[in-house]
Design a protein around this motif. Sequence first.
Motif, PDB file in Angstrom:
ATOM      1  N   TYR A 184       4.282  10.347   0.049  1.00 30.20           N
ATOM      2  CA  TYR A 184       2.860   9.947   0.145  1.00 30.20           C
ATOM      3  C   TYR A 184       2.481   8.876  -0.881  1.00 30.20           C
ATOM      4  O   TYR A 184       1.687   7.990  -0.600  1.00 30.20           O
ATOM      5  CB  TYR A 184       1.943  11.160  -0.021  1.00 30.20           C
ATOM      6  CG  TYR A 184       1.831  12.005   1.234  1.00 30.20           C
ATOM      7  CD1 TYR A 184       1.576  11.439   2.468  1.00 30.20           C
ATOM      8  CD2 TYR A 184       1.967  13.393   1.175  1.00 30.20           C
ATOM      9  CE1 TYR A 184       1.471  12.215   3.615  1.00 30.20           C
ATOM     10  CE2 TYR A 184       1.863  14.182   2.311  1.00 30.20           C
ATOM     11  CZ  TYR A 184       1.615  13.589   3.530  1.00 30.20           C
ATOM     12  OH  TYR A 184       1.511  14.351   4.662  1.00 30.20           O
ATOM     13  N   GLY A 185       3.047   8.963  -2.082  1.00 28.48           N
ATOM     14  CA  GLY A 185       2.668   7.999  -3.134  1.00 28.48           C
ATOM     15  C   GLY A 185       3.553   6.775  -3.192  1.00 28.48           C
ATOM     16  O   GLY A 185       3.301   5.864  -3.991  1.00 28.48           O
ATOM     17  N   GLY A 229     -11.127  15.167   1.518  1.00 29.62           N
ATOM     18  CA  GLY A 229     -10.370  14.784   2.711  1.00 29.62           C
ATOM     19  C   GLY A 229      -8.917  15.171   2.739  1.00 29.62           C
ATOM     20  O   GLY A 229      -8.036  14.320   2.849  1.00 29.62           O
ATOM     21  N   GLY A 230      -8.648  16.441   2.651  1.00 29.24           N
ATOM     22  CA  GLY A 230      -7.292  16.899   2.933  1.00 29.24           C
ATOM     23  C   GLY A 230      -6.510  17.291   1.699  1.00 29.24           C
ATOM     24  O   GLY A 230      -6.676  16.722   0.624  1.00 29.24           O
ATOM     25  N   ALA A 231      -5.626  18.258   1.886  1.00 27.38           N
ATOM     26  CA  ALA A 231      -4.786  18.734   0.798  1.00 27.38           C
ATOM     27  C   ALA A 231      -3.954  17.584   0.234  1.00 27.38           C
ATOM     28  O   ALA A 231      -3.652  17.549  -0.958  1.00 27.38           O
ATOM     29  CB  ALA A 231      -3.876  19.859   1.301  1.00 27.38           C
ATOM     30  N   TYR A 232      -3.586  16.632   1.084  1.00 24.99           N
ATOM     31  CA  TYR A 232      -2.821  15.477   0.627  1.00 24.99           C
ATOM     32  C   TYR A 232      -3.609  14.179   0.812  1.00 24.99           C
ATOM     33  O   TYR A 232      -3.053  13.089   0.767  1.00 24.99           O
ATOM     34  CB  TYR A 232      -1.460  15.429   1.343  1.00 24.99           C
ATOM     35  CG  TYR A 232      -0.651  16.657   1.007  1.00 24.99           C
ATOM     36  CD1 TYR A 232      -0.045  16.797  -0.239  1.00 24.99           C
ATOM     37  CD2 TYR A 232      -0.552  17.717   1.905  1.00 24.99           C
ATOM     38  CE1 TYR A 232       0.653  17.944  -0.578  1.00 24.99           C
ATOM     39  CE2 TYR A 232       0.150  18.871   1.581  1.00 24.99           C
ATOM     40  CZ  TYR A 232       0.746  18.976   0.338  1.00 24.99           C
ATOM     41  OH  TYR A 232       1.441  20.118  -0.002  1.00 24.99           O
ATOM     42  N   ILE A 278      -9.525  19.140   6.022  1.00 28.65           N
ATOM     43  CA  ILE A 278      -9.337  17.683   6.081  1.00 28.65           C
ATOM     44  C   ILE A 278     -10.645  16.914   5.895  1.00 28.65           C
ATOM     45  O   ILE A 278     -10.641  15.695   5.818  1.00 28.65           O
ATOM     46  CB  ILE A 278      -8.660  17.235   7.395  1.00 28.65           C
ATOM     47  CG1 ILE A 278      -9.539  17.537   8.612  1.00 28.65           C
ATOM     48  CG2 ILE A 278      -7.280  17.886   7.559  1.00 28.65           C
ATOM     49  CD1 ILE A 278      -9.095  16.826   9.877  1.00 28.65           C
ATOM     50  N   VAL A 279     -11.772  17.647   5.855  1.00 32.21           N
ATOM     51  CA  VAL A 279     -13.065  16.967   5.677  1.00 32.21           C
ATOM     52  C   VAL A 279     -13.631  17.243   4.291  1.00 32.21           C
ATOM     53  O   VAL A 279     -13.760  16.334   3.462  1.00 32.21           O
ATOM     54  CB  VAL A 279     -14.077  17.402   6.765  1.00 32.21           C
ATOM     55  CG1 VAL A 279     -15.443  16.761   6.520  1.00 32.21           C
ATOM     56  CG2 VAL A 279     -13.561  17.040   8.154  1.00 32.21           C
ATOM     57  N   ILE A 286       0.854  -1.201   0.000  1.00 37.52           N
ATOM     58  CA  ILE A 286       0.000   0.000   0.000  1.00 37.52           C
ATOM     59  C   ILE A 286       0.891   1.253   0.000  1.00 37.52           C
ATOM     60  O   ILE A 286       2.092   1.162   0.235  1.00 37.52           O
ATOM     61  CB  ILE A 286      -0.960   0.037   1.214  1.00 37.52           C
ATOM     62  CG1 ILE A 286      -0.157   0.063   2.525  1.00 37.52           C
ATOM     63  CG2 ILE A 286      -1.944  -1.129   1.170  1.00 37.52           C
ATOM     64  CD1 ILE A 286      -1.006   0.344   3.757  1.00 37.52           C
ATOM     65  N   THR A 287       0.232   2.387  -0.235  1.00 39.35           N
ATOM     66  CA  THR A 287       0.996   3.639  -0.236  1.00 39.35           C
ATOM     67  C   THR A 287       1.235   4.127   1.194  1.00 39.35           C
ATOM     68  O   THR A 287       0.526   3.753   2.136  1.00 39.35           O
ATOM     69  CB  THR A 287       0.258   4.756  -0.989  1.00 39.35           C
ATOM     70  OG1 THR A 287      -0.982   4.994  -0.325  1.00 39.35           O
ATOM     71  CG2 THR A 287       0.014   4.394  -2.454  1.00 39.35           C
ATOM     72  N   PHE A 288       2.200   4.998   1.290  1.00 37.01           N
ATOM     73  CA  PHE A 288       2.519   5.688   2.548  1.00 37.01           C
ATOM     74  C   PHE A 288       1.269   6.408   3.052  1.00 37.01           C
ATOM     75  O   PHE A 288       0.920   6.353   4.229  1.00 37.01           O
ATOM     76  CB  PHE A 288       3.645   6.693   2.223  1.00 37.01           C
ATOM     77  CG  PHE A 288       4.336   7.327   3.388  1.00 37.01           C
ATOM     78  CD1 PHE A 288       5.472   6.749   3.946  1.00 37.01           C
ATOM     79  CD2 PHE A 288       3.905   8.544   3.884  1.00 37.01           C
ATOM     80  CE1 PHE A 288       6.150   7.373   4.990  1.00 37.01           C
ATOM     81  CE2 PHE A 288       4.572   9.164   4.933  1.00 37.01           C
ATOM     82  CZ  PHE A 288       5.700   8.575   5.492  1.00 37.01           C
ATOM     83  N   ARG A 289       0.558   7.068   2.123  1.00 38.22           N
ATOM     84  CA  ARG A 289      -0.673   7.805   2.464  1.00 38.22           C
ATOM     85  C   ARG A 289      -1.709   6.856   3.065  1.00 38.22           C
ATOM     86  O   ARG A 289      -2.303   7.133   4.105  1.00 38.22           O
ATOM     87  CB  ARG A 289      -1.227   8.457   1.194  1.00 38.22           C
ATOM     88  CG  ARG A 289      -2.613   9.066   1.335  1.00 38.22           C
ATOM     89  CD  ARG A 289      -3.136   9.597   0.008  1.00 38.22           C
ATOM     90  NE  ARG A 289      -2.401  10.777  -0.436  1.00 38.22           N
ATOM     91  CZ  ARG A 289      -1.594  10.835  -1.493  1.00 38.22           C
ATOM     92  NH1 ARG A 289      -1.402   9.755  -2.243  1.00 38.22           N
ATOM     93  NH2 ARG A 289      -0.987  11.949  -1.821  1.00 38.22           N
TER      94      ARG A 289
END
Lengths: 327, 344
Positions: A177-178, A37-40, A31-32, A4-7
């Motif tokens: 993150y990816g 759900g969030g900038a990242y 974040i909602v 899975i990804t780090f995110r």
Amino acid sequence: MAEITFREALKRALREELARDPEVVVWGEDIVAYGGGGAYAVTAGLAKEFPGRIRDTPIAEEAIVGVAIGAAMAGIRPVVELMTINFALVAWDQIVNHAAKQHHMFNGAINVPMVMRSPAGFGRTAATHSQNFDAWLASIPGLKVVEPATPYDAKGLLKSAIRDNDPVFFIEHLQLYGTRGEVPDTEYLIPLGVSDRKREGKDLTVVTWGRMLIETMKAAKTLAAEGIELDVIDLRTLRPLDLSLAIESVKKTNRAIVVEEGWRSIGLGAEIVASLQEEAFHYLDAPIARVAGLEVPMPYAKNLERATLPFAEDVVAAVHAMMANQY
Amino acid sequence: MNREELVSLYRQMVLIRVFEDKSAEMYAKAKIAGFLHLYNGQEAVAVGALSALRQDDDLVTHYRDHGYALARGLASTAVMAELYGRVGGTTGGRGGSMHIADISKHYWGGYAIVGGHLPLATGLAYANTHHKCDRIVLCVMGEGSTNIGTFHAALNWAQLWKLPVIFLVENNQYAMGTALSVHSAVTEIYKKALAHDMHAVRADGKDVLAMHDAVALLADRARRGEGPALLEAVTYRFRGHSMADSDVQRPKEEISEQKMRDPITMFLNDVLFKQNLITQVEVDQIQKDVEAEVEASVAFADASPEPALDTLYNDIYADPVDNIQINGSLIKPATVLPRNGKHG
């Protein structure tokens, strides 16, 4: 075991801890609602699963951190997201003068069990949005600082950070993150303050963390083809700093390079070099070297941005230089 | 309030006044060091406000905090020992004058960065709603705090989430030595809350009963879930900002005029004597008792030992990491201690 990804690893850590402990809440800017759900996108979808416990906040980092401190003092376990680490500067008073001071100054009577998650690093975002404050943060007694490099570590360390009774600053490098990695489906924790050997080698020790672990591992592959085997130590936690593995490694390889993305002068690397020579001076065959970022405000232009940052080739070059020198 | 309660308000104010005067004396004798911000003249604010709250309501204050500690019922012995930096102090000598606290009495501490504690109070109020309990938070600050970012950030957040917190501004008309009209475009401080759509009230901070009544109304309101409020208490400091303040910037006539309206004598003359609630004999007895109490607090502080050196590294973390030494890195303790800066 799935890749899975780090995110996704971070999100799973949040989800498991939200489900386990009703005192856990997650607050932050955008974040909602924003983009689901969030900038990242770390918190994407969580608000639906945990109504009322994932909340958008005003753009006011001093309040995001400060309100979380107050809530934590009374037993809530807030996980706040600071949209980028650069914005943490707005909350610096709350982080340094409040979060990190409460427990000691009030003689152990107040705990601040909170986590500040924040992306650091670069991404063509220019001078005010491309920074690392590892050395600043890691110099503050009372604060714990964590910076994982792999999805596996990210999940296990974030869960431990949420359960920890001290304020934890949890740094997430934007470029990670990816990235993908194996993460068990079953629950696990990784203790804070324990470094990890990410690669076994006999020739030279590299001490690093965060994104630079990924670059170091790339460099290690290149160097292995030439017959040079790196022993790679991932610090994972920057305060308290566990240098036990690094010292043990230097005693074996007799050579060390500290690799960091941040500015070189007064960087965390300088502290690590100082500690390594204090503990293992007589084992060293060469002065300990540093690979670090160039000391300029980050430019936007693609070529200039790249020029300021260390990558695998810089690690390779530093290793070549050290191996070529006869001391 | 019945007679006993009214006399108790008087006694508390006298205790604060005598305690602060004695603190100044001990400061002059170098028993107390660093910063010492005295509360003389403002006693009616703390005593009136806290008399309107429950003992389990949460309290967070600024650094001019001895009056709040005494009014909340912290032992004067422990408060004085804290000023001395002794082990018998409220935080064992770790915090000193600006950081008096007692969590068992829901006093979450005095804070020394102007405005820094407002978000913390907001967070404590959130915790009360999260835990579905009806405790409210009283957050005390000086009017000098109302220009800094955290003031507006905290008020906005508290109003947005309808949190049970009263922001009590002690407007003593000077931010350290800078007059209100020099530091704030808005000199009627309560109006600043209106920008956040927050209920706002102004009261005479020299009138202990006015303070009691104002806080009682706002506390009921907050407890009923009707949200936060700001209360401006107009008051005056009879001494300088701290013991380091020569107080040359305030006009002498202004100070003596303000002292004519002393909150303690006003309450004694205009309420207690006027309504025959107290006799001169009782007043004298209170004075005598309070002076004895404060003398005892000094004796206690003098006798209390300094904190043991081997406790220095205690409580930096609630969850210390095994084997990680205090300076930050994992090294064996035996090799670590000489590595501290002090020992080179």
